[in-house]
Each structure stands twice: as structure tokens, then as C-alpha cells.
Design a protein around this motif. Structure first.
Motif, PDB file in Angstrom:
ATOM      1  N   GLU A   1       0.918  -1.162   0.027  1.00  0.00           N
ATOM      2  CA  GLU A   1      -0.085  -0.016  -0.048  1.00  0.00           C
ATOM      3  C   GLU A   1       0.901   1.322  -0.268  1.00  0.00           C
ATOM      4  O   GLU A   1       2.019   1.282   0.598  1.00  0.00           O
ATOM      5  N   PHE A   2       0.590   2.358  -0.598  1.00  0.00           N
ATOM      6  CA  PHE A   2       1.304   3.540  -0.816  1.00  0.00           C
ATOM      7  C   PHE A   2       0.366   4.874  -0.239  1.00  0.00           C
ATOM      8  O   PHE A   2      -0.707   4.717  -0.595  1.00  0.00           O
ATOM      9  N   GLU A   3       1.221   5.498   0.095  1.00  0.00           N
ATOM     10  CA  GLU A   3       0.612   6.912   0.351  1.00  0.00           C
ATOM     11  C   GLU A   3       1.337   8.160  -0.415  1.00  0.00           C
ATOM     12  O   GLU A   3       2.606   8.053  -0.676  1.00  0.00           O
ATOM     13  N   ILE A   4       0.485   8.782  -0.982  1.00  0.00           N
ATOM     14  CA  ILE A   4       0.849   9.719  -1.972  1.00  0.00           C
ATOM     15  C   ILE A   4       0.518  11.262  -1.544  1.00  0.00           C
ATOM     16  O   ILE A   4      -0.863  11.333  -1.077  1.00  0.00           O
ATOM     17  N   LYS A   5       1.535  12.095  -1.480  1.00  0.00           N
ATOM     18  CA  LYS A   5       1.305  13.601  -1.225  1.00  0.00           C
ATOM     19  C   LYS A   5       1.112  14.320  -2.592  1.00  0.00           C
ATOM     20  O   LYS A   5       1.964  14.361  -3.370  1.00  0.00           O
ATOM     21  N   PHE A   6      -0.187  14.836  -2.799  1.00  0.00           N
ATOM     22  CA  PHE A   6      -0.432  15.430  -3.910  1.00  0.00           C
ATOM     23  C   PHE A   6       0.503  16.837  -4.118  1.00  0.00           C
ATOM     24  O   PHE A   6       0.385  17.573  -3.195  1.00  0.00           O
ATOM     25  N   PRO A   7       0.872  16.992  -5.390  1.00  0.00           N
ATOM     26  CA  PRO A   7       1.382  18.242  -5.628  1.00  0.00           C
ATOM     27  C   PRO A   7       0.556  19.515  -5.639  1.00  0.00           C
ATOM     28  O   PRO A   7      -0.658  19.159  -5.730  1.00  0.00           O
TER      29      PRO A   7
END
Length: 377
Positions: free
Chosen positions: A173-179
Motif C-alpha cells: 500500500e502506498f501513501e501519496i502527497k499530492f503536488p
């Protein structure tokens, strides 16, 4: 040493204890997220769970000094055996205190059940189907759980490995911080792909407009994941149940649908605001006041969860994932969402993970199922 006793769940009262056990055990844990109590109870009702029409299951509670200290469910999916030739006993809903005698007694029930049914393999934790929660957490114990992921203490996998179970499958599972913004080249690339393949992104004015595409979404899920060795097609009964159960929670703005020139669905993605904090505050109950926490989470939330994605094989690796991400980005920008957490993805399913590769994904959770071959059959 205190005696461990195992009791099969037979009554409504015992089933409620079975459902509530982890909620009580994790009540002071800041990362655990409870399930809806009524939904958990309905899992074991053949009128509510279509998987029970082709499966069999038992649930057990473990007691020590007259106190509940663990639980486990064991089940067999006969559709899986018939369509894929996979014969195994699944175990799930596995929770226990940090006591090796308790975990051993619970897993022994899975072994006994397999021997009773002349089956030589057990695997878990997992549910009835591919759309149920699966995989014991092995990384991310200090991360907030989601509605679709199992949470467990760090000692769980250690107990299973000591009992002789070994890794079967693993999910990431991944966490992504949106630009703050997307590069111009992304916009240009997406416009080029849409024109090249004569594709169109659908815009829904009402939730009801989505209904005509729901069955196509399930068809696309089958097309997307049928190459995976463990995937079984979604039955008509399951489609109906999932539509009734989850459609009311879906925000139309969080659904991306892409069609071809003939209006055939070729890709879709479903995200939702994170309801983890709302579930914690509500204690797994919508009433009398739980609904308010869900309403607030849906209106204002800086986190979202990625739930489902389907891409027709003919359009995989053709830039469609970039279009999906751009559409998600546009919605999140309007809604104030800054973080996205993906659903569990099999570690070998690289085609889906390509969706995130350009956005600095952080692998913050891993989970796996464990199995054992019973050689003394």
C-alpha cells in the motif's frame, strides 16, 4: 497455566461477542479502525452475504479464565474450488491477545477443519472473496487503518510464523502527497491520448447517472484482474449486494469513468474521502450520532482512499493511467484533499502500481497471507 477453551459461535449473542472482540481489544489503539457492527454481523447471514450461497463457514471464540481472548473464522469457497481448482480452507477474522497458547489453539481449529474436509492447505487471514479484507499487517503498525484494510498488532505475524505458517501472498500500500500543480507536459500528454484513442472522460451531474455504468465496472474488474491466479469472477448476487451496500457512500465527484467512441467503458477509478476517523468516533455505529461524523468527513477531509480501479487490457500501458490520475488530481484540488492512500495491491501487480510511479509514492504498509500444507493427510 490457565486452560484455553474454544467455543463455536452458535447464538446471536455469541456472534455479537465475536464481532465486538477486536473493538474491545483495540479500544485504546489510535490506529485501529472498527468496522460497522451491523455489517460485520450481516456477513454471517446468508440473506445478506451472497458468498454464503457457495461457501461454508464456522466461527470460534477462545476463552481463558472465562474471558474472551481471541477469535477466528474458518471457511471454504466452493466456487473457488470449482472454477479455479483451488482447494483450501481460508481463515480470517483472526484476533488474539499476545499469548502463544491462544493463537495456537485458534489456528488448530483451521487445521482441524481442513482435516475434517480432507483438505491439505490452510491460508489466511482472508475473507470469502477477492473483494473482502485480506492480509495480515506486517508493516505500518503506526499508520491509521482504512475501512478496507485489516489492522493487527505487531505480534500477530510472529505468532503465525512460530506456528509454522509461511508467506503465501503479499500486498503493498502506498501513501501519496499530492503536488500543488501538475506539469504542463501531463496536460498535453493526456490531451494527446484522449484524441489518439478517441476517448472521453464522463462528467456526472447526479449520482443516479452512474448507475448505468455500475455493471460495466464489475465487468471491467473481471477483465482487469482475471490474469491473477487468485481472482474469481464476481457473481450477480455479489454485484447486487455491493451496489446496495456501498453505492450510498460514494460521492459522484470521486468517480472517474472513461469511455471509447462507442460509449463503452474502458476504465474507471473510485476514490472516497477517508472515513477512518469517522468510524473511530462513531465506534462502528451510524446511529444515533455516527452519521454526523461521516457527514463531516465527506464534506471536509484532507485525506482520501483509493478503492477500485479497472482498465481494459486493450488500454493498459497506453497512458490511460495518466488521465485517471489527472482527473483525480483535479477533484482533490477542489475538495482540499492532500493525501491519497491506495488500496492493497498484490506486490506482483506492477501494472496497477505504475499509476503512482511518477508521484513519489511511499510504501507505508505491507500485508500478507500465511499458509500451511498439512502433510499428514
Amino acid at each position: 497455566m490457565s486452560q484455553i477453551s474454544i467455543t463455536e459461535v452458535k447464538t446471536a449473542s455469541q456472534l455479537k461477542q465475536f464481532v465486538r472482540f477486536p473493538m474491545d481489544m483495540y479500544k485504546d489503539n489510535p490506529y485501529y479502525v472498527p468496522s460497522f457492527i451491523n455489517d460485520e454481523i450481516n456477513i454471517w447471514n446468508v440473506n445478506e452475504n451472497p458468498a454464503l450461497q457457495y461457501s461454508e463457514a464456522r466461527q470460534y471464540l477462545a476463552y481463558k479464565n472465562d474471558r474472551i481472548v481471541g477469535r477466528i473464522a474458518v471457511l471454504i469457497n466452493h466456487k473457488e474450488e470449482k472454477e479455479l481448482g483451488i482447494k483450501k480452507v481460508r481463515f480470517g477474522w483472526l484476533d488474539f491477545i499476545d499469548d502463544e497458547e491462544v493463537s495456537k489453539a485458534l489456528l488448530q481449529k483451521a487445521v482441524d477443519y481442513a482435516r475434517e474436509k480432507n483438505i491439505d492447505k490452510i491460508e489466511g487471514p482472508m475473507g470469502f472473496t477477492n473483494l473482502d479484507k485480506a492480509g495480515m499487517l506486517i508493516k505500518g503498525f503506526d499508520q491509521l487503518a482504512t475501512m478496507i484494510g485489516i489492522y493487527n498488532h505487531e505480534y500477530y505475524p510472529k505468532h503465525l510464523e512460530k506456528l509454522g505458517l509461511t508467506k503465501e501472498k503479499e500486498w503493498v500500500e502506498f501513501e501519496i502527497k499530492f503536488p500543488d500543480s501538475l506539469p504542463d507536459k501531463i496536460h498535453k500528454f493526456n490531451a494527446l491520448i484522449l484524441e489518439k484513442y478517441k476517448l472521453k472522460v464522463l462528467r456526472f451531474k447526479t449520482k443516479e447517472e452512474i448507475l448505468q455504468y455500475v455493471d460495466a465496472m464489475f465487468d471491467l474488474l473481471d477483465e482487469t484482474y482475471k490474469h491473477l491466479s487468485t481472482y474469481t469472477p464476481i457473481s450477480d448476487e455479489q454485484r447486487k449486494t455491493y451496489k446496495e451496500k456501498y453505492f450510498k457512500l460514494i460521492d459522484k465527484d470521486f468517480i472517474v469513468c472513461i469511455v471509447d467512441e462507442h460509449n463503452n467503458l474502458i476504465s474507471f477509478a473510485i476514490t472516497m474521502p477517508s472515513y477512518s476517523r469517522a468510524l473511530q468516533k462513531s465506534g462502528g455505529k451510524l446511529f444515533p450520532f455516527g452519521w454526523w461524523h461521516f457527514l463531516k468527513a465527506g464534506r471536509k477531509n484532507d485525506r482520501a482512499n483509493f478503492y477500485l480501479i479497472g482498465i481494459h487490457p486493450d488500454y493498459q500501458r497506453r497512458g490511460v493511467t495518466s488521465i485517471i490520475f489527472k482527473e483525480i488530481f483535479d477533484v482533490f484540488k477542489k475538495k482540499g484533499v492532500k493525501f491519497l492512500e491506495t488500496n492493497p495491491e498484490l506486490e506482483e501487480n506492477k501494472s496497477i502500481q505504475l499509476l503512482w510511479q511518477d508521484y513519489n509514492p511511499v510504501n507505508h504498509k505491507r500485508r500478507r497471507t500465511y499458509s500451511m500444507i498439512l502433510n499428514d493427510q
